[in-house]
Write an enzyme that holds these catalytic residues in place. Structure first.
Site, short mmCIF file in Angstrom:
data_model
loop_
_atom_site.label_atom_id
_atom_site.label_comp_id
_atom_site.label_asym_id
_atom_site.label_seq_id
_atom_site.Cartn_x
_atom_site.Cartn_y
_atom_site.Cartn_z
N TRP A 1 63.55 38.27 28.55
CA TRP A 1 63.98 38.43 29.63
C TRP A 1 65.38 37.52 30.59
O TRP A 1 65.70 36.65 30.76
CB TRP A 1 62.75 36.97 30.21
CG TRP A 1 61.48 37.18 30.79
CD1 TRP A 1 61.11 37.85 29.85
CD2 TRP A 1 60.22 36.44 31.18
NE1 TRP A 1 59.52 38.37 30.09
CE2 TRP A 1 59.01 37.05 30.96
CE3 TRP A 1 60.52 35.41 31.94
CZ2 TRP A 1 57.67 36.94 30.63
CZ3 TRP A 1 59.51 34.49 32.29
CH2 TRP A 1 57.90 35.12 32.10
N TYR B 1 60.59 52.30 27.65
CA TYR B 1 61.83 51.61 27.18
C TYR B 1 61.24 51.03 25.78
O TYR B 1 62.14 51.03 24.74
CB TYR B 1 61.11 51.42 28.27
CG TYR B 1 62.33 49.58 27.77
CD1 TYR B 1 63.95 49.36 27.41
CD2 TYR B 1 62.11 48.01 27.40
CE1 TYR B 1 64.71 49.02 27.48
CE2 TYR B 1 63.05 47.12 26.99
CZ TYR B 1 64.02 47.12 27.33
OH TYR B 1 65.17 46.31 27.14
#
Length: 304
Positions: free
Chosen positions: A164, A139
């Site tokens: 986040w 990723y």
């Protein structure tokens, strides 16, 4: 301006739908997935020809696109380890297709990247934009390659790294913890990974302000945006439970190695936002205030 948004049915795309409703610009929301009640034009950003047609104004609108805001990405960090080719296509190649089309048509690109480009760095101070990238998994590596492809294209662009991300839309950590703290008597959450939860609406507002106020010209480059403050996933979950009234769930701290993963996640990925605040005058909410706002939006039914 004609502004094309990719990944419009994801967290950030949905928030951009809401914050841009009063815009003087024309927003065209695109995605490969249909969502009931959301007006969306189908566009597969892994199809170079389709991207070129869209940006040039051959389809779906009859005028060329002035700006592309790329919110689309392969974001399942664990699954990416076994699905590297698809992750690379979405996170690295497709942003390059968009950037090439934007360059060809004289437009501007806003691209959303990630704190995972710093996955291998052992930081104890907030990460700056000029800090060397060191991703550890598929990723992070594919997202970094996407950044590099955009830069190499020569198109005018802003890359926004965030971290986040959560909202009331789709699947994310907040929604998972809301469910678990409501249904379990006890829950273990890691305390040795530190960062900042970021409400997707706050990032959408920052993008919208930069675009609406035409602050992007002459300020190309990489910027960091997350909400203010620092916490662990454990701290985040404690606040989710407290603000949601899920007091019967005992949330306990644990080490990351209690939850084996194919990916080494960043142990400290707090982003330094000095540059974006100084350049664009963006106001950044504190993470607990943003969490309260998001939970209220979910309770009111505005986000689901």
């Amino acid at each position: 301006m004609n502004i094309l948004v990719t990944g419009a049915n994801g967290q950030l795309g949905n928030e951009l739908r809401l914050v841009s409703k009063g815009s003087r610009d024309r927003y065209i929301f695109t995605d490969v997935n249909e969502v009931q009640g959301a007006e969306t034009v189908h566009l597969d950003i892994t199809d170079r020809e389709a991207v070129e047609d869209a940006v040039a104004g051959r389809w779906p609108v009859s005028e060329k696109i002035d700006m592309v805001i790329n919110c689309a990405a392969y974001t399942n960090v664990d699954r990416a380890e076994d699905d590297a080719a698809v992750a690379d296509l979405l996170n690295a190649e497709a942003p390059g297709y968009i950037a090439d089309a934007v360059k060809k048509n004289g437009g501007f690109m806003v691209h959303v990247s990630t704190d995972y480009v710093f996955g291998g760095n052992l930081n104890n101070t907030p990460c700056r934009e000029d800090e060397p990238a060191n991703p550890t998994g598929v990723y992070g590596r594919t997202k970094l390659r996407g950044e590099q492809n955009i830069t190499a294209s020569g198109c005018r662009h802003i890359i926004l790294r965030t971290a986040w991300l959560y909202s009331g839309f789709g699947k994310n950590f907040l929604k998972t913890m809301l469910s678990l703290t409501a249904s379990r008597p006890e829950l273990k959450v890691v305390f040795d990974q530190t960062g900042t939860p970021t409400y997707a609406r706050d990032l959408a507002r920052a993008i919208y302000e930069i675009v609406e106020n035409r602050k992007f010209d002459g300020n190309e480059g990489i910027y960091h945006y997350s909400d203010e403050g620092v916490c662990s996933w454990y701290d985040f979950t404690k606040m989710i439970a407290e603000y949601s009234g899920h007091s019967s769930c005992n949330v306990l701290p644990c080490h990351s190695d209690e939850f084996p993963s194919k990916v080494r996640r960043p142990s400290y990925s707090v982003l330094d936002k000095t540059k974006i605040k100084a350049t664009f005058g963006v106001a950044v909410p504190y993470w607990t205030d943003a969490l309260r706002e998001c939970l209220e939006k979910i309770r009111s039914g505005e986000e689901a």
